[in-house]
Design a protein around this motif. Sequence first.
Motif, PDB file in Angstrom:
ATOM      1  N   GLY A 109       0.815  -1.213   0.000  1.00 30.80           N
ATOM      2  CA  GLY A 109       0.000   0.000   0.000  1.00 30.80           C
ATOM      3  C   GLY A 109       0.844   1.255   0.000  1.00 30.80           C
ATOM      4  O   GLY A 109       0.543   2.228  -0.706  1.00 30.80           O
ATOM      5  N   ALA A 110       1.925   1.243   0.782  1.00 30.06           N
ATOM      6  CA  ALA A 110       2.825   2.398   0.796  1.00 30.06           C
ATOM      7  C   ALA A 110       3.513   2.558  -0.554  1.00 30.06           C
ATOM      8  O   ALA A 110       3.666   3.684  -1.052  1.00 30.06           O
ATOM      9  N   ALA A 111       3.914   1.468  -1.177  1.00 33.22           N
ATOM     10  CA  ALA A 111       4.587   1.540  -2.474  1.00 33.22           C
ATOM     11  C   ALA A 111       3.638   2.042  -3.555  1.00 33.22           C
ATOM     12  O   ALA A 111       4.020   2.879  -4.386  1.00 33.22           O
ATOM     13  N   ILE A 112       2.412   1.552  -3.552  1.00 33.73           N
ATOM     14  CA  ILE A 112       1.430   2.004  -4.547  1.00 33.73           C
ATOM     15  C   ILE A 112       1.140   3.489  -4.370  1.00 33.73           C
ATOM     16  O   ILE A 112       1.068   4.253  -5.349  1.00 33.73           O
ATOM     17  N   THR A 113       1.005   3.917  -3.125  1.00 33.37           N
ATOM     18  CA  THR A 113       0.759   5.338  -2.862  1.00 33.37           C
ATOM     19  C   THR A 113       1.953   6.181  -3.292  1.00 33.37           C
ATOM     20  O   THR A 113       1.791   7.260  -3.878  1.00 33.37           O
ATOM     21  N   LEU A 114       3.150   5.707  -3.001  1.00 31.03           N
ATOM     22  CA  LEU A 114       4.356   6.437  -3.387  1.00 31.03           C
ATOM     23  C   LEU A 114       4.474   6.570  -4.901  1.00 31.03           C
ATOM     24  O   LEU A 114       4.800   7.635  -5.419  1.00 31.03           O
ATOM     25  N   VAL A 115       4.181   5.480  -5.616  1.00 33.55           N
ATOM     26  CA  VAL A 115       4.255   5.514  -7.081  1.00 33.55           C
ATOM     27  C   VAL A 115       3.206   6.470  -7.640  1.00 33.55           C
ATOM     28  O   VAL A 115       3.481   7.250  -8.560  1.00 33.55           O
ATOM     29  N   SER A 116       1.992   6.419  -7.089  1.00 40.83           N
ATOM     30  CA  SER A 116       0.948   7.299  -7.620  1.00 40.83           C
ATOM     31  C   SER A 116       1.216   8.763  -7.281  1.00 40.83           C
ATOM     32  O   SER A 116       0.896   9.658  -8.075  1.00 40.83           O
ATOM     33  N   ILE A 117       1.810   9.033  -6.133  1.00 39.90           N
ATOM     34  CA  ILE A 117       2.123  10.409  -5.757  1.00 39.90           C
ATOM     35  C   ILE A 117       3.331  10.935  -6.537  1.00 39.90           C
ATOM     36  O   ILE A 117       3.409  12.127  -6.852  1.00 39.90           O
TER      37      ILE A 117
END
Length: 186
Positions: free
Chosen positions: A66-74
Amino acid sequence: MLTNNIGIFSRVITKRSSNYLRSNIIHRFNSSSASKPQLSWQEYFKLKKQRNTINLGASVLTGLGGAAITLVSISNIEFDEKPIFGFDPVIVLSSFVILGGGVGYLVGPAIGSSLFKLSNKKALQQFTFRDQQFLSKIKVKRVDPSSQSFSNPVPDYYGEKIYSLKDYKQWLRDCNAFRRKSKEFL
């Protein structure tokens, strides 16, 4: 002649009724043995520990995901030095990454329990029966938390840290010590 026919008829009825009784007893025996747990307490505690380990592992993995997906999208968002919601953009975006990891961590036990159910299909019914028994025993034996203090904390109210019979016995001793202390000091 009539008595001979009655004797044969009574033997046939007796034989049929004994077969019926025998099949009924076997059916009842099999149905009652299926409802009783064949899982020992040691095996139950082993499966309980396995379930908690799988849930924790799934939580960590989904949290990181979840943190990685959020980081990539941000990271695809272009932003300038203007404040977002009145805060520095780096702080807001890093808090979104932490929030994404937290949401992922909360989703983990749902995935972990599904994996546990898939990996232990054979013993799942017996495990849930033992789990209900265990939780009812915990509910009966646990202490009243209204008399807790800093010097007398409540011992594991839900029994989450009990993974063996030794732990359960220690939990019972801790509960008795809590009751004794709460009576003496109040």
